[in-house]
Enzyme design. Structure first.
Site, PDB file in Angstrom:
ATOM      1  CB  ALA A  60     -93.819  64.913  42.128  1.00 27.56           C
ATOM      2  N   GLY A  99     -98.382  64.454  44.821  1.00 29.58           N
ATOM      3  CA  GLY A  99     -98.827  65.468  43.864  1.00 29.58           C
ATOM      4  C   GLY A  99    -100.147  65.079  43.208  1.00 29.58           C
ATOM      5  CD  GLU A 102     -99.187  68.526  46.843  1.00 32.04           C
ATOM      6  OE1 GLU A 102     -98.463  68.082  45.935  1.00 32.04           O
ATOM      7  OE2 GLU A 102     -98.744  69.135  47.832  1.00 32.04           O
ATOM      8  CD  GLU A 122     -96.234  64.258  48.939  1.00 30.61           C
ATOM      9  OE1 GLU A 122     -96.831  63.531  49.775  1.00 30.61           O
ATOM     10  OE2 GLU A 122     -96.830  64.870  48.037  1.00 30.61           O
TER      11      GLU A 122
HETATM   12  C1  LIG Z   1     -91.886  74.367  44.324  1.00 33.19           C
HETATM   13  C2  LIG Z   1     -92.101  73.022  43.781  1.00 33.19           C
HETATM   14  C3  LIG Z   1     -93.119  72.273  44.536  1.00 33.19           C
HETATM   15  C4  LIG Z   1     -93.225  70.869  44.056  1.00 33.19           C
HETATM   16  C5  LIG Z   1     -94.009  70.093  45.032  1.00 33.19           C
HETATM   17  C6  LIG Z   1     -94.128  68.657  44.669  1.00 33.19           C
HETATM   18  C7  LIG Z   1     -94.935  67.979  45.734  1.00 33.19           C
HETATM   19  C8  LIG Z   1     -95.233  66.582  45.379  1.00 33.19           C
HETATM   20  C9  LIG Z   1     -94.416  65.629  45.744  1.00 33.19           C
HETATM   21  C10 LIG Z   1     -94.698  64.234  45.364  1.00 33.19           C
HETATM   22  O1  LIG Z   1     -95.681  63.890  44.787  1.00 33.19           O
HETATM   23  S1  LIG Z   1     -93.498  63.128  45.796  1.00 33.19           S
HETATM   24  C11 LIG Z   1     -94.110  61.573  45.194  1.00 33.19           C
HETATM   25  C12 LIG Z   1     -95.241  61.085  46.000  1.00 33.19           C
HETATM   26  N1  LIG Z   1     -95.604  59.760  45.584  1.00 33.19           N
HETATM   27  C13 LIG Z   1     -95.016  58.695  46.045  1.00 33.19           C
HETATM   28  O2  LIG Z   1     -94.148  58.751  46.889  1.00 33.19           O
HETATM   29  C14 LIG Z   1     -95.453  57.382  45.461  1.00 33.19           C
HETATM   30  C15 LIG Z   1     -94.291  56.473  45.292  1.00 33.19           C
HETATM   31  N2  LIG Z   1     -94.687  55.230  44.654  1.00 33.19           N
HETATM   32  C16 LIG Z   1     -95.247  54.220  45.327  1.00 33.19           C
HETATM   33  O3  LIG Z   1     -95.510  54.278  46.500  1.00 33.19           O
HETATM   34  C17 LIG Z   1     -95.505  52.977  44.546  1.00 33.19           C
HETATM   35  O4  LIG Z   1     -94.682  52.979  43.439  1.00 33.19           O
HETATM   36  C18 LIG Z   1     -96.970  52.856  44.077  1.00 33.19           C
HETATM   37  C19 LIG Z   1     -97.418  54.087  43.333  1.00 33.19           C
HETATM   38  C20 LIG Z   1     -97.879  52.609  45.283  1.00 33.19           C
HETATM   39  C21 LIG Z   1     -97.074  51.635  43.097  1.00 33.19           C
HETATM   40  O5  LIG Z   1     -96.552  50.497  43.721  1.00 33.19           O
HETATM   41  P1  LIG Z   1     -96.283  49.189  42.847  1.00 33.19           P
HETATM   42  O6  LIG Z   1     -95.777  48.153  43.799  1.00 33.19           O
HETATM   43  O7  LIG Z   1     -97.445  48.873  42.028  1.00 33.19           O
HETATM   44  O8  LIG Z   1     -95.144  49.568  41.827  1.00 33.19           O
HETATM   45  P2  LIG Z   1     -93.646  49.980  42.085  1.00 33.19           P
HETATM   46  O9  LIG Z   1     -92.787  48.822  41.773  1.00 33.19           O
HETATM   47  O10 LIG Z   1     -93.481  50.605  43.395  1.00 33.19           O
HETATM   48  O11 LIG Z   1     -93.429  51.104  40.986  1.00 33.19           O
HETATM   49  C22 LIG Z   1     -93.492  50.804  39.578  1.00 33.19           C
HETATM   50  C23 LIG Z   1     -92.463  51.663  38.872  1.00 33.19           C
HETATM   51  O12 LIG Z   1     -92.823  53.033  38.997  1.00 33.19           O
HETATM   52  C24 LIG Z   1     -91.754  53.792  39.575  1.00 33.19           C
HETATM   53  N3  LIG Z   1     -92.370  54.840  40.388  1.00 33.19           N
HETATM   54  C25 LIG Z   1     -93.345  54.725  41.275  1.00 33.19           C
HETATM   55  N4  LIG Z   1     -93.704  55.901  41.785  1.00 33.19           N
HETATM   56  C26 LIG Z   1     -92.906  56.810  41.183  1.00 33.19           C
HETATM   57  C27 LIG Z   1     -92.789  58.225  41.271  1.00 33.19           C
HETATM   58  N5  LIG Z   1     -93.592  58.933  42.073  1.00 33.19           N
HETATM   59  N6  LIG Z   1     -91.868  58.816  40.531  1.00 33.19           N
HETATM   60  C28 LIG Z   1     -91.058  58.128  39.688  1.00 33.19           C
HETATM   61  N7  LIG Z   1     -91.133  56.766  39.546  1.00 33.19           N
HETATM   62  C29 LIG Z   1     -92.051  56.138  40.289  1.00 33.19           C
HETATM   63  C30 LIG Z   1     -90.992  52.768  40.414  1.00 33.19           C
HETATM   64  O13 LIG Z   1     -89.690  53.172  40.633  1.00 33.19           O
HETATM   65  C31 LIG Z   1     -91.077  51.550  39.511  1.00 33.19           C
HETATM   66  O14 LIG Z   1     -90.190  51.726  38.434  1.00 33.19           O
HETATM   67  P3  LIG Z   1     -88.859  50.910  38.360  1.00 33.19           P
HETATM   68  O15 LIG Z   1     -88.039  51.390  39.510  1.00 33.19           O
HETATM   69  O16 LIG Z   1     -89.293  49.491  38.503  1.00 33.19           O
HETATM   70  O17 LIG Z   1     -88.267  51.244  37.052  1.00 33.19           O
END
Ligand SMILES: CCCCCCC/C=C/C(=O)SCCNC(=O)CCNC(=O)[C@H](O)C(C)(C)COP(=O)(O)OP(=O)(O)OC[C@H]1O[C@@H](n2cnc3c(N)ncnc32)[C@H](O)[C@@H]1OP(=O)(O)O
Length: 721
Positions: A60, A99, A102, A122
């Protein structure tokens, strides 16, 4: 955001939302419409969901969680995928996280490239996989794996996912080609058993035992965190309730976590950590427009604890080090210590024996600075003495090739002063490591007035290479870390002088979330270390130190730590400090009545009346004094943004990640309230200059509405500068 194409009998839905293919609103909408379109398309017999670019889908969009409709539609989309009459295959490369995983579990089949990383992270942002992840994963893997994966948030590789049934197949090459080949085997097969909502948790009978085991472990490992516990509870529900009941309960728990202060803090920390390396200098140079130089060889000067630790960081990352120490005995000892640290890493499975041997080959001891003539970068790590450091830099300037960067591991001293001992101030920079350097993740890089952007870019890049979280700050006395931490420690000691005992203060701050209170930290790092620094400062200022005083140069001080030093209580290393330590358990601090007696006598001698100090006062005096100093640091542009200060506190002083850091904490308490309290403390403690309210804080607090953190620095230019 989702590219729709048809390749013969397959509809390909390509998620196209760089950089990480997060499931933002338009991606969810695109996938939903794509599934609908593919089901209506007569040519299509199966549907493949894939990711464009480097990854499948990283979950997400975390930024959307701050808006009221957070994540809405993800479950609806998931049901649309699962209910599809045509088989849906998720083709995974890069990451399938949160997500993203998921969506894969809503799909009927999952194929992946062997390098893919899978997981439910998460919990690391204080949430649970709220789109039925906690209900679906146990149906695939069984309870034990699901509990561990969901409550830890760890990422696992494709092989492990395949072993536990998450993936149907893994491939070496292009995952889309593999999915196309795979589709031939499954088109026409019945789908019902592939719909996880129609299946059961196979080991449901064992759920209570497995839950209790996992819960005990979680409570030990993640003290004070709510999300891991709710993750476990939701997985337990998957085995005890019907699918729909468990899913409804999961949604409720997700909602509870989403608005919890822990998750809000952890989400802030996620982005703060990512913003720190995005440095910017007043001249306009920044991470995006400056190229670092390649550092192939390094030198480290001083084979004490810091020098040895820094050498470990470098050789572990494959960077050759010449370790210079004129005392041969110390050098031999350091090389043994370094070897022992690396053996420890092998035992902890952090490196292989072969990697250890390779790293050690990169280390060379030397007794003179002349050996550093050809290296690309030198990090000086001798003890904190300005004259000594200036002399070393003066010599290095003459010995080293003209391109060599000269870095100082000073924790307090002015970089401009050190740089002025050389003819290359543009190549002089501070690289402040934290002890133990091979463990602590923070690297506080410090630029001076003449440090060039290339030099800054190079130390920031080197830090990243050796696995550090780098924050760039401007030179000033004690920089950001020690400068903002100083009032925190001072107030802790003042409160002991006023009536608390060290263990009282430590307990309050540990309950707040710090892993160790300041007095335990002091025992660990050594009371003699602080004493020596105070002696050096006094020498530099020409002061004569005495134990019988409460003020020095108009500032309130306390000599309690010096009294401990005089008693030979240096901390853990002598078995006695603020606490005592039994030889049978030399790391366990035990409150010591002798210390209480010493404190009481000190107070009597100094005419200090002791009183009860409430827990709230401990938190406010420690944190608000640090916050006030942090606002000054912002105001003086020593730190570029509040997030940098918070990252420094998290990685340098283990501030709880869910608490964000002192600046985030201030934003949550409310700047008006923080400011008012600081004014009260300033009146109460007029001899502590750290209570003089910051102008920036005053300005922000005077607004009728709370100013969001990302706007704080805008108030600097409009006021003072
Ligand atoms: C009733 C409603 C139900 C809804 C249920 C919803 C359930 C689902 C929940 C979720 O999915 S929560 C999110 C789960 N995912 C994560 O936590 C992943 C987080 N990201 C990472 O661990 C890392 O970014 C990565 C994917 C492993 C990539 O690492 P890398 O070192 O290659 O790059 P980064 O510098 O970390 O990231 C690049 C850039 O992307 C932004 N970013 C990364 N992930 C997300 C995200 N999930 N959402 C928004 N933005 C994300 C990160 O901030 C970087 O951007 P900048 O900050 O540099 O602008």
């Amino acid at each position: 955001m989702v590219d729709y194409s048809v390749d013969r009998n397959l509809a390909i839905l390509g998620i196209n939302n760089p950089p990480v293919n997060a499931l933002s609103f338009h991606v969810r909408e695109g996938l939903f419409n794509g599934i609908k379109q593919a089901n209506a398309d007569r040519r299509v017999e199966a549907i493949v969901i894939t990711g464009k670019g480097k990854t499948y889908c990283s979950g997400a969009d975390i930024r959307e969680f701050s808006i009221p409709s957070a994540g809405k539609g993800l479950v609806t989309l998931g049901h649309r995928i699962e209910d599809s009459d045509k088989p849906v295959i998720s083709a995974i490369h890069g990451n399938a996280l949160g997500g993203g995983l998921e969506i894969a579990l809503f799909s009927h089949y999952r194929v992946a490239n062997k390098n893919a990383k899978i997981g439910f992270p998460e919990v690391l942002i204080g949430l649970l996989p709220g789109a039925e992840g906690t209900i679906r994963l146990p149906r695939v893997t069984g309870l034990a794996f699901a509990m561990d994966a969901i409550a830890s948030g760890r990422r696992f590789d494709a092989q492990e996912a395949h072993k536990h049934g998450i993936l149907d197949t893994i491939c070496d090459g292009d995952v889309l080609q593999e999915a196309k080949a795979f589709s031939k085997k499954i088109i026409g097969q019945p789908l019902d058993q592939r719909r996880l909502s129609k299946t059961h948790v196979k080991d449901a009978a064992d759920v209570d035992i497995k839950f209790e085991e996992a819960l005990a472990q979680i409570k030990r490992k993640y003290r004070g965190l709510i999300a891991p516990i709710l993750c476990l509870k939701s997985v337990r529900n998957s085995a005890k309730m019907s699918f729909d009941e468990a899913a409804a309960e999961e949604m409720r728990l997700f909602g509870e976590l989403l608005t919890s202060s822990q998750s809000i803090g952890l989400r802030y920390s996620f982005f703060a950590e990512r913003s720190a390396p995005k440095w910017k200098l007043p001249c306009g140079a920044c991470a995006d427009n400056t190229t670092p130089v390649d550092v192939k060889t390094t030198g480290v000067i001083g084979a004490g604890t810091m020098g040895s630790g820094i050498a470990v960081c470098l050789i572990r990352a494959g960077i050759p080090v010449i370790l210079v120490e004129k005392n041969q005995k110390m050098l031999d000892q350091a090389i043994k210590t370094i070897s022992r640290i690396l053996t420890g890493s092998v035992k902890l499975n952090r490196m292989t024996e072969k990697q250890r041997e390779h790293s050690l080959k990169l280390l060379k001891g030397a007794s003179t600075l002349d050996e550093l003539a050809g290296v690309d970068m030198v990090i000086e790590a001798v003890y904190e003495n300005l004259e000594l450091k200036r002399e070393i830099f003066h010599q290095l300037d003459k010995i080293c090739k003209s391109s060599t960067l000269l870095c100082s591991n000073t924790s307090t001293l002015d970089i401009d002063n050190i740089a002025s001992a050389t003819q290359r101030p543009d190549k002089v920079v501070g690289t402040h490591f934290f002890a133990p350097a091979y463990i602590m993740r923070l690297l506080e890089n410090v630029y001076g007035t003449k440090t060039s952007p290339t030099t800054v870019a190079t130390v920031m890049e080197l830090g990243k290479r050796i696995g550090k979280i780098c924050v760039l700050v401007k030179t000033c006395y004690a920089f950001v870390a020690n400068r903002t931490n100083q009032p925190f420690g001072a107030e802790a000691s003042f409160m002991v002088e006023e009536g608390a005992l060290p263990q009282d203060v430590d307990t309050v701050l540990e309950n707040f979330g710090m892993p160790m209170g300041p007095f335990k930290v002091s025992d660990l790092s050594g009371i003699d270390v602080g004493w020596r620094i105070r002696q050096e400062v006094a020498k530099a200022l020409g002061l004569k130190l005495t134990l019988e005083t409460r003020y020095r140069m108009g500032e309130r001080i306390t000599t309690l730590a010096d009294r401990l030093y005089e008693m030979g209580r240096y901390g853990i290393k002598t078995g006695k400090g603020w606490y005592r330590y039994e030889p049978t358990n030399p790391r366990k601090p035990i409150p010591d009545p002798d210390v209480a007696k010493m404190i009481q006598k000190h107070c009597m001698d100094m005419g200090i009346e002791r009183r009860n100090i409430p827990a709230q006062e401990v938190i406010e005096r420690c944190l608000f004094s640090a916050i006030n100093e942090s606002f000054r640091v912002l105001e003086q542009r020593i730190a570029e943004k509040p997030e940098d200060i918070d990252v420094i506190w998290q990685y340098g002083f283990s501030f709880p990640r869910y608490g964000g850091g002192p600046m985030f904490y201030a934003s949550q308490v409310g700047l008006k309230k923080v400011f008012e309290k600081i004014c009260i403390f300033h009146e109460q403690f007029p001899y502590s200059s750290h209570w003089v309210p910051s102008d920036l804080l005053r300005k922000l607090a005077s607004h009728s509405t709370e100013i969001p953190m990302d706007k704080w620095t805008q108030f600097i230019s409009s006021s003072k500068l």
